[in-house]
Design a protein around this motif. Structure first.
Motif, PDB file in Angstrom:
ATOM      1  N   SER A  31      -1.053  10.250   3.323  1.00 47.37           N
ATOM      2  CA  SER A  31      -2.287  11.125   3.241  1.00 47.37           C
ATOM      3  C   SER A  31      -1.977  12.500   2.795  1.00 47.37           C
ATOM      4  O   SER A  31      -0.961  13.110   2.746  1.00 47.37           O
ATOM      5  CB  SER A  31      -2.580  11.071   4.816  1.00 47.37           C
ATOM      6  OG  SER A  31      -3.959  12.019   4.851  1.00 47.37           O
ATOM      7  N   CYS A  75      -1.906  15.786   3.424  1.00 51.70           N
ATOM      8  CA  CYS A  75      -1.664  16.847   4.688  1.00 51.70           C
ATOM      9  C   CYS A  75      -0.756  17.767   4.458  1.00 51.70           C
ATOM     10  O   CYS A  75      -0.283  18.415   5.468  1.00 51.70           O
ATOM     11  CB  CYS A  75      -1.439  15.806   5.866  1.00 51.70           C
ATOM     12  SG  CYS A  75      -0.017  14.561   5.900  1.00 51.70           S
ATOM     13  N   LEU A  87      -7.845  11.085   6.794  1.00 51.95           N
ATOM     14  CA  LEU A  87      -6.917   9.621   7.177  1.00 51.95           C
ATOM     15  C   LEU A  87      -7.876   8.446   7.097  1.00 51.95           C
ATOM     16  O   LEU A  87      -7.138   7.503   6.694  1.00 51.95           O
ATOM     17  CB  LEU A  87      -6.733  10.088   8.548  1.00 51.95           C
ATOM     18  CG  LEU A  87      -5.807  11.159   8.911  1.00 51.95           C
ATOM     19  CD1 LEU A  87      -5.180  11.159  10.406  1.00 51.95           C
ATOM     20  CD2 LEU A  87      -4.535  11.204   8.051  1.00 51.95           C
ATOM     21  N   SER A 136      -7.356   7.601   3.523  1.00 50.95           N
ATOM     22  CA  SER A 136      -6.085   7.145   3.083  1.00 50.95           C
ATOM     23  C   SER A 136      -5.904   5.489   3.496  1.00 50.95           C
ATOM     24  O   SER A 136      -5.526   4.810   2.794  1.00 50.95           O
ATOM     25  CB  SER A 136      -4.823   7.979   3.818  1.00 50.95           C
ATOM     26  OG  SER A 136      -5.116   9.176   3.330  1.00 50.95           O
ATOM     27  N   VAL A 143       1.547  10.251   7.561  1.00 49.78           N
ATOM     28  CA  VAL A 143       0.821  11.310   8.063  1.00 49.78           C
ATOM     29  C   VAL A 143       1.642  12.095   8.714  1.00 49.78           C
ATOM     30  O   VAL A 143       2.563  12.029   9.381  1.00 49.78           O
ATOM     31  CB  VAL A 143      -0.529  11.025   8.921  1.00 49.78           C
ATOM     32  CG1 VAL A 143      -0.134  10.112  10.016  1.00 49.78           C
ATOM     33  CG2 VAL A 143      -1.262  12.261   8.990  1.00 49.78           C
ATOM     34  N   ILE A 160      -4.867   9.011  16.450  1.00 49.02           N
ATOM     35  CA  ILE A 160      -4.284   8.350  15.535  1.00 49.02           C
ATOM     36  C   ILE A 160      -4.445   6.641  16.132  1.00 49.02           C
ATOM     37  O   ILE A 160      -4.352   5.732  15.405  1.00 49.02           O
ATOM     38  CB  ILE A 160      -2.803   8.610  15.527  1.00 49.02           C
ATOM     39  CG1 ILE A 160      -2.629  10.050  14.440  1.00 49.02           C
ATOM     40  CG2 ILE A 160      -1.829   7.595  14.920  1.00 49.02           C
ATOM     41  CD1 ILE A 160      -3.103   9.712  13.243  1.00 49.02           C
ATOM     42  N   PHE A 219      -0.405   3.810  11.065  1.00 53.38           N
ATOM     43  CA  PHE A 219      -0.326   5.294  10.692  1.00 53.38           C
ATOM     44  C   PHE A 219       0.983   5.886  11.191  1.00 53.38           C
ATOM     45  O   PHE A 219       1.119   5.689  12.456  1.00 53.38           O
ATOM     46  CB  PHE A 219      -1.540   5.974  11.171  1.00 53.38           C
ATOM     47  CG  PHE A 219      -2.811   5.815  10.649  1.00 53.38           C
ATOM     48  CD1 PHE A 219      -3.272   6.755   9.814  1.00 53.38           C
ATOM     49  CD2 PHE A 219      -3.611   4.891  10.856  1.00 53.38           C
ATOM     50  CE1 PHE A 219      -4.167   6.811   8.998  1.00 53.38           C
ATOM     51  CE2 PHE A 219      -4.767   4.635  10.253  1.00 53.38           C
ATOM     52  CZ  PHE A 219      -5.251   5.762   9.145  1.00 53.38           C
TER      53      PHE A 219
END
Length: 262
Positions: free
Chosen positions: A63, A65, A81, A84, A98, A116, A127
């Motif tokens: 992602s 970030c 997210l 992604s 992430v 998350i 994730f």
């Protein structure tokens, strides 16, 4: 033995297309797409076409970030997210990598752990939250710049990533971190570091993190997640030097993943 992928970050500043080409030509098993300032990395259709053209799967999507990708796909971190996860599902990847929120992203950070978990439930996507590090200059004391913390092994994430360069900056033992994570460890960024304050992303084996012992530790525990080479080749003087670094990293990974620790 875990398959070995190549992050497109490893061939930056070349484009995402070059990353796929390197991975296919050198015999990597898959690609991790770093969604960044390269327009191709942001386009689901382009990533899917690159995967199909080169005959190499996408194992993960990273992602956007990082500090320099704060405006890629907008400024809403949850929106990033979600996009992604959509890209990952479309191109056949099963992991989204992430980072924890920066401390100034207070609202995002306050609900990050639960958020998350909710995203994993709603999307069906893994994730894998990556370990980070304290920010420091020359002293050993560092500033906590990530919330709820840089050490993801201490948080109740269902899925995590270990990056050896980040572990080097934090001066933490990656094997001990892996033990704390247990089956929650789903993804590896294979690289190296010397323990300096810089995020070095060295070719594995050229630093001090014991990358060989770490890989053998994973093999002994039948780790079945992704091992992705994420090195810095920006200082390569030419394509031949970049190729040597990428080949050395792949051979290092396969050698030590194939030999379980006693």
């Amino acid at each position: 033995m875990s398959k070995v992928g190549l992050s497109t970050a490893s061939t930056y500043p070349e484009s995402t297309a070059h990353g796929f080409d390197w991975a296919a030509r050198l015999g990597y098993d898959s690609v991790e797409v770093m969604v960044g300032i390269d327009a191709l990395s942001q386009q689901v259709s382009a990533v899917r076409q690159l995967s199909e053209h080169h005959g190499i799967p996408v194992s993960a999507v990273h992602s956007p970030c990082l500090l320099f990708t704060q405006r890629v796909w907008g400024t809403d971190p949850w929106g990033k997210l979600e996009r992604s996860a959509e890209m990952a599902a479309t191109v056949g990847a099963d992991v989204v990598v992430v980072h924890p929120p920066f401390r100034w992203q207070r609202e995002y950070a306050a609900g990050f752990v639960d958020g998350i978990a909710a995203l994993e439930n709603s999307t069906g996507m893994v994730f894998a939250v990556e370990n980070m590090y304290p920010w420091r200059a020359t002293s050993k004391r560092g500033l906590e710049m990530y919330l709820p913390g840089w050490d993801t092994s201490l948080q109740p994430y269902a899925n995590t990533t270990i990056d050896l360069s980040h572990a080097a900056i934090a001066q933490t033992d990656p094997i001990a971190m892996a033990e704390r994570m247990g089956p929650r460890l789903r993804h590896i960024h294979l690289t190296d570091g010397t323990g300096s304050a810089k995020d070095e992303h060295l070719v594995p084996g050229r630093g001090t993190m014991g990358a060989d012992a770490f890989l053998r530790h994973l093999a002994a525990r039948a780790f079945d997640g992704h091992v992705v080479v994420e090195i810095n080749t920006r200082r390569a003087t030419d394509a031949a030097e970049r190729e040597r670094d990428l080949v050395e990293s792949l051979e290092f990974a396969r050698e030590h993943l194939a030999v379980p620790a006693p």
